[in-house]
Design a protein around this motif. Structure first.
Motif, PDB file in Angstrom:
ATOM      1  N   GLN A 419     -13.118   0.524   4.949  1.00  0.00           N
ATOM      2  CA  GLN A 419     -12.827   0.032   3.968  1.00  0.00           C
ATOM      3  C   GLN A 419     -13.185  -1.307   3.252  1.00  0.00           C
ATOM      4  OE1 GLN A 419      -8.922   1.054   1.590  1.00  0.00           O
ATOM      5  NE2 GLN A 419      -8.411  -0.784   2.316  1.00  0.00           N
ATOM      6  N   TYR A 420     -13.721  -1.541   2.562  1.00  0.00           N
ATOM      7  CA  TYR A 420     -14.447  -2.967   2.146  1.00  0.00           C
ATOM      8  C   TYR A 420     -14.859  -4.069   3.362  1.00  0.00           C
ATOM      9  CZ  TYR A 420     -11.567  -1.678  -1.664  1.00  0.00           C
ATOM     10  OH  TYR A 420     -11.075  -0.734  -2.738  1.00  0.00           O
ATOM     11  N   ILE A 421     -15.468  -3.321   4.383  1.00  0.00           N
ATOM     12  CA  ILE A 421     -15.639  -3.929   5.659  1.00  0.00           C
ATOM     13  C   ILE A 421     -16.312  -5.133   5.756  1.00  0.00           C
ATOM     14  CG2 ILE A 421     -17.619  -2.676   6.182  1.00  0.00           C
ATOM     15  CD1 ILE A 421     -14.873  -3.840   8.661  1.00  0.00           C
ATOM     16  N   ASP A 422     -17.285  -5.503   4.785  1.00  0.00           N
ATOM     17  CA  ASP A 422     -18.066  -6.701   4.527  1.00  0.00           C
ATOM     18  C   ASP A 422     -17.050  -7.690   4.047  1.00  0.00           C
ATOM     19  OD1 ASP A 422     -18.207  -4.687   2.554  1.00  0.00           O
ATOM     20  OD2 ASP A 422     -20.028  -6.040   1.803  1.00  0.00           O
ATOM     21  N   ASP A 423     -16.409  -7.321   2.974  1.00  0.00           N
ATOM     22  CA  ASP A 423     -15.319  -8.361   2.560  1.00  0.00           C
ATOM     23  C   ASP A 423     -14.535  -8.945   3.317  1.00  0.00           C
ATOM     24  OD1 ASP A 423     -16.795  -8.192   0.009  1.00  0.00           O
ATOM     25  OD2 ASP A 423     -15.313  -6.668  -0.665  1.00  0.00           O
ATOM     26  N   ARG A 424     -13.913  -7.911   4.184  1.00  0.00           N
ATOM     27  CA  ARG A 424     -12.894  -8.106   4.968  1.00  0.00           C
ATOM     28  C   ARG A 424     -13.537  -9.165   6.190  1.00  0.00           C
ATOM     29  NH1 ARG A 424     -11.181  -2.685   6.461  1.00  0.00           N
ATOM     30  NH2 ARG A 424      -9.173  -3.338   7.350  1.00  0.00           N
ATOM     31  N   LEU A 425     -14.481  -8.943   6.573  1.00  0.00           N
ATOM     32  CA  LEU A 425     -15.089  -9.611   7.831  1.00  0.00           C
ATOM     33  C   LEU A 425     -15.685 -11.163   7.313  1.00  0.00           C
ATOM     34  CD1 LEU A 425     -17.565  -7.008   9.448  1.00  0.00           C
ATOM     35  CD2 LEU A 425     -15.279  -7.764  10.346  1.00  0.00           C
ATOM     36  N   ARG A 426     -16.010 -11.135   6.125  1.00  0.00           N
ATOM     37  CA  ARG A 426     -16.194 -12.384   5.220  1.00  0.00           C
ATOM     38  C   ARG A 426     -15.111 -13.208   5.332  1.00  0.00           C
ATOM     39  NH1 ARG A 426     -20.331 -10.074   2.243  1.00  0.00           N
ATOM     40  NH2 ARG A 426     -18.908  -9.406   0.790  1.00  0.00           N
ATOM     41  N   ALA A 427     -13.745 -12.602   5.116  1.00  0.00           N
ATOM     42  CA  ALA A 427     -12.781 -13.446   5.224  1.00  0.00           C
ATOM     43  C   ALA A 427     -12.081 -13.968   6.616  1.00  0.00           C
ATOM     44  CB  ALA A 427     -11.433 -12.314   4.664  1.00  0.00           C
ATOM     45  N   LEU A 428     -12.711 -13.296   7.619  1.00  0.00           N
ATOM     46  CA  LEU A 428     -12.740 -13.871   8.999  1.00  0.00           C
ATOM     47  C   LEU A 428     -13.734 -15.194   9.407  1.00  0.00           C
ATOM     48  CD1 LEU A 428     -11.842 -10.586  10.927  1.00  0.00           C
ATOM     49  CD2 LEU A 428     -10.151 -12.435  10.047  1.00  0.00           C
ATOM     50  N   GLY A 429     -14.628 -14.904   8.322  1.00  0.00           N
ATOM     51  CA  GLY A 429     -15.686 -16.251   8.648  1.00  0.00           C
ATOM     52  C   GLY A 429     -16.879 -15.386   9.126  1.00  0.00           C
ATOM     53  N   ALA A 430     -17.279 -14.170   9.060  1.00  0.00           N
ATOM     54  CA  ALA A 430     -18.603 -13.588   9.221  1.00  0.00           C
ATOM     55  C   ALA A 430     -19.630 -13.877   8.273  1.00  0.00           C
ATOM     56  CB  ALA A 430     -18.364 -11.988   9.348  1.00  0.00           C
ATOM     57  N   LYS A 431     -20.674 -14.039   8.759  1.00  0.00           N
ATOM     58  CA  LYS A 431     -21.843 -14.182   7.864  1.00  0.00           C
ATOM     59  C   LYS A 431     -22.512 -12.904   7.583  1.00  0.00           C
ATOM     60  CE  LYS A 431     -21.126 -18.772   8.165  1.00  0.00           C
ATOM     61  NZ  LYS A 431     -20.693 -19.325   7.063  1.00  0.00           N
ATOM     62  N   ILE A 432     -21.978 -12.206   6.482  1.00  0.00           N
ATOM     63  CA  ILE A 432     -22.537 -10.780   6.164  1.00  0.00           C
ATOM     64  C   ILE A 432     -22.645 -10.764   4.813  1.00  0.00           C
ATOM     65  CG2 ILE A 432     -20.148 -10.094   6.494  1.00  0.00           C
ATOM     66  CD1 ILE A 432     -21.449  -7.326   7.294  1.00  0.00           C
ATOM     67  N   GLU A 433     -23.797 -10.165   4.310  1.00  0.00           N
ATOM     68  CA  GLU A 433     -24.137  -9.769   2.941  1.00  0.00           C
ATOM     69  C   GLU A 433     -24.600  -8.498   2.977  1.00  0.00           C
ATOM     70  OE1 GLU A 433     -27.174 -11.785   0.977  1.00  0.00           O
ATOM     71  OE2 GLU A 433     -27.840 -12.744   2.935  1.00  0.00           O
ATOM     72  N   ARG A 434     -24.294  -7.727   1.691  1.00  0.00           N
ATOM     73  CA  ARG A 434     -24.765  -6.340   1.464  1.00  0.00           C
ATOM     74  C   ARG A 434     -26.044  -6.422   0.518  1.00  0.00           C
ATOM     75  NH1 ARG A 434     -22.154  -1.139   1.298  1.00  0.00           N
ATOM     76  NH2 ARG A 434     -20.147  -2.219   1.797  1.00  0.00           N
ATOM     77  N   ILE A 435     -26.908  -6.187   0.844  1.00  0.00           N
ATOM     78  CA  ILE A 435     -28.309  -6.083   0.089  1.00  0.00           C
ATOM     79  C   ILE A 435     -28.656  -4.326  -0.207  1.00  0.00           C
ATOM     80  CG2 ILE A 435     -28.995  -8.192   1.286  1.00  0.00           C
ATOM     81  CD1 ILE A 435     -30.917  -6.755   3.163  1.00  0.00           C
ATOM     82  N   GLU A 436     -29.691  -4.274  -1.226  1.00  0.00           N
ATOM     83  CA  GLU A 436     -30.325  -3.133  -1.305  1.00  0.00           C
ATOM     84  C   GLU A 436     -31.786  -3.052  -0.651  1.00  0.00           C
ATOM     85  OE1 GLU A 436     -28.640  -0.655  -3.120  1.00  0.00           O
ATOM     86  OE2 GLU A 436     -27.116  -1.886  -3.015  1.00  0.00           O
TER      87      GLU A 436
END
Length: 436
Positions: A419-436
């Motif tokens: 669930q919302y894995i990219d948002d939750r990882l960003r909250a920990l400081g991860a450099k992750i973005e969802r792209i098309e």
């Protein structure tokens, strides 16, 4: 289709709370079909597979109400439309979701008939359904498989309790048979039953609805059939696979992470298995604290031989976390043999890790030897595709620890279970973005 673009090599930190358990949700949602009274469920994860199951319930005519609390829903199956089974919409939706198979038991028990197209799910090897239908036939159901339509049909005037010795301790098979047996006439005994925490949760919920199930938590269930079930309220466990994934994430990225509200009493061997890889895990109340570690070393057996970790039925180590364990081992000190006994296609994602610089020998479809690099040779970022839910998250963890930028395609597979894995990882400081 979406992809994740990940800039690896950054330490993470902070607190993260696991979502509700995906595998429990698919069982619990099927069980709402057993009663005409309202069933309220809390902590439902907002993930693709679970949302598909809820959509199927709506299509059957189940009244679905989303409550104010996040992840809370009320389901009322007082007006179920069995004609939906005959539609192309049902065939399309049910065949895309493996969890749909667990609707057969409740539909058969309450309405006397059910049908199901061959279900989908992860392509991780053979996942036969014989256990489900052999058990239902023993309870008195008529069974037909239409090879041309790839569809299963079952019907019965009234199910009758029997002694059932399962040929495998299938979790979904046990769940289906339990849900069928609670409304059967007489006593059903299921031996070699699965006893995972999620199956225990299902049995406890059914008992609150008026069922009579004895032996919950063991592999011998005794079910005294009742005439009717009522409504109830149920709260789902935190997802143990997410918890194991976050342990592996902390280790690989040298991060200090606290995993909140994990229900330690329901985690079985998971924490201790990660500890065998040298990962420090502290229990703080019902939280797990993972300190930052520069190095971690794989244990050996007492005689000095290479550690082997294999999956097994509960309370053994869950197969869903072997791919996470394998990734974590790539940067440990030492060597480990990963033995995936249950599914013969689950280790094929290792070719991506080898491309990233990992030292892995794929011995055969079931076994992989990992030679840990002890961080001397960091993984490097590449472009790759997620083949299934668990392998996808394993590759995501590898990418977050790697030098450089990685792109993971087909992340819809990851969305099916996290669930919302990219948002939750960003909250920990991860450099992750969802792209098309």
């Amino acid at each position: 289709m979406s992809a994740f673009k990940i800039e690896g090599g950054h330490k993470l930190g902070g607190e993260i709370t696991p979502q509700g358990a995906k595998n429990e949700a698919l069982q619990i949602l099927s069980a709402v079909l057993l009663t005409s009274e309202p069933v309220t469920i809390h902590n439902i994860p907002n993930i693709r597979d679970v949302n598909k199951q809820i959509e199927l319930l709506r299509d059957f005519g189940v009244k679905v109400e989303q409550l104010e609390e996040a992840g809370a829903f009320r389901f009322t199956a007082s007006d179920v439309d069995l004609n939906f089974l005959e539609t192309e919409t049902f065939r399309t939706k049910a065949s895309s979701l493996r969890g749909s198979i667990m609707m057969i038991g409740p539909l058969l028990a309450r309405f006397g008939k059910a049908q199901m197209p061959q279900p989908g799910g992860d392509k991780i090897g053979r996942r036969r359904l014989d256990t489900h239908f052999i058990g239902l036939k023993k309870l008195g159901a008529n069974f037909v498989f239409n090879e041309e339509k790839h569809r299963y049909y079952v019907d019965a005037d009234r199910l009758e309790g029997q002694y059932i010795l399962l040929d495998e301790a299938s979790v979904t098979g046990t769940a289906n048979l339990v849900m069928a047996a609670v409304l059967a006439k007489g006593t059903t005994t299921i031996y070699n039953a699965a006893c995972e925490p999620y199956l225990q949760q299902l049995c406890k919920m059914l008992n609150r609805m008026g069922a009579n199930i004895q032996g919950v938590g063991s592999n011998l269930l005794t079910i005294e059939g009742v005439e009717v079930l009522g409504g109830t309220t149920h709260t789902m466990l935190p997802d143990m696979i997410e918890i194991g994934s976050f342990i592996g994430l902390a280790a690989m990225t040298k991060s200090e992470i606290t995993i909140k509200n994990v229900r330690v009493d329901m985690l079985g061997l998971i924490p201790d298995t990660f500890r065998k890889l040298g990962i420090k895990i502290e229990q703080r109340g019902d939280d797990l604290f993972i300190p930052a570690q520069e190095h971690y070393e794989i244990e050996t057996f007492i005689d000095g031989s290479i550690l082997t970790v294999a999956d097994a039925i509960w309370p053994g180590f869950t197969p869903d976390l072997l791919s996470i364990l394998l990734v974590v081992a790539t940067q440990a000190k030492g060597t480990i043999l990963i033995h995936q006994k249950m599914f013969e296609s689950r280790l094929f994602f290792t070719d991506k890790l080898i491309d990233m610089g990992a030292q892995i020998i794929l011995c055969d479809p079931h076994r992989a030897t990992v030679i840990g690099l002890d961080r001397k040779y960091p993984l490097r970022g590449i472009r790759m595709t997620s083949p299934d839910i668990r392998a996808g998250v394993s590759l995501l963890i590898a990418a977050l620890s790697a030098n450089g930028t990685s792109v993971i395609d087909n992340v819809e597979q990851i969305d099916r279970g996290y669930q919302y894995i990219d948002d939750r990882l960003r909250a920990l400081g991860a450099k992750i973005e969802r792209i098309e």
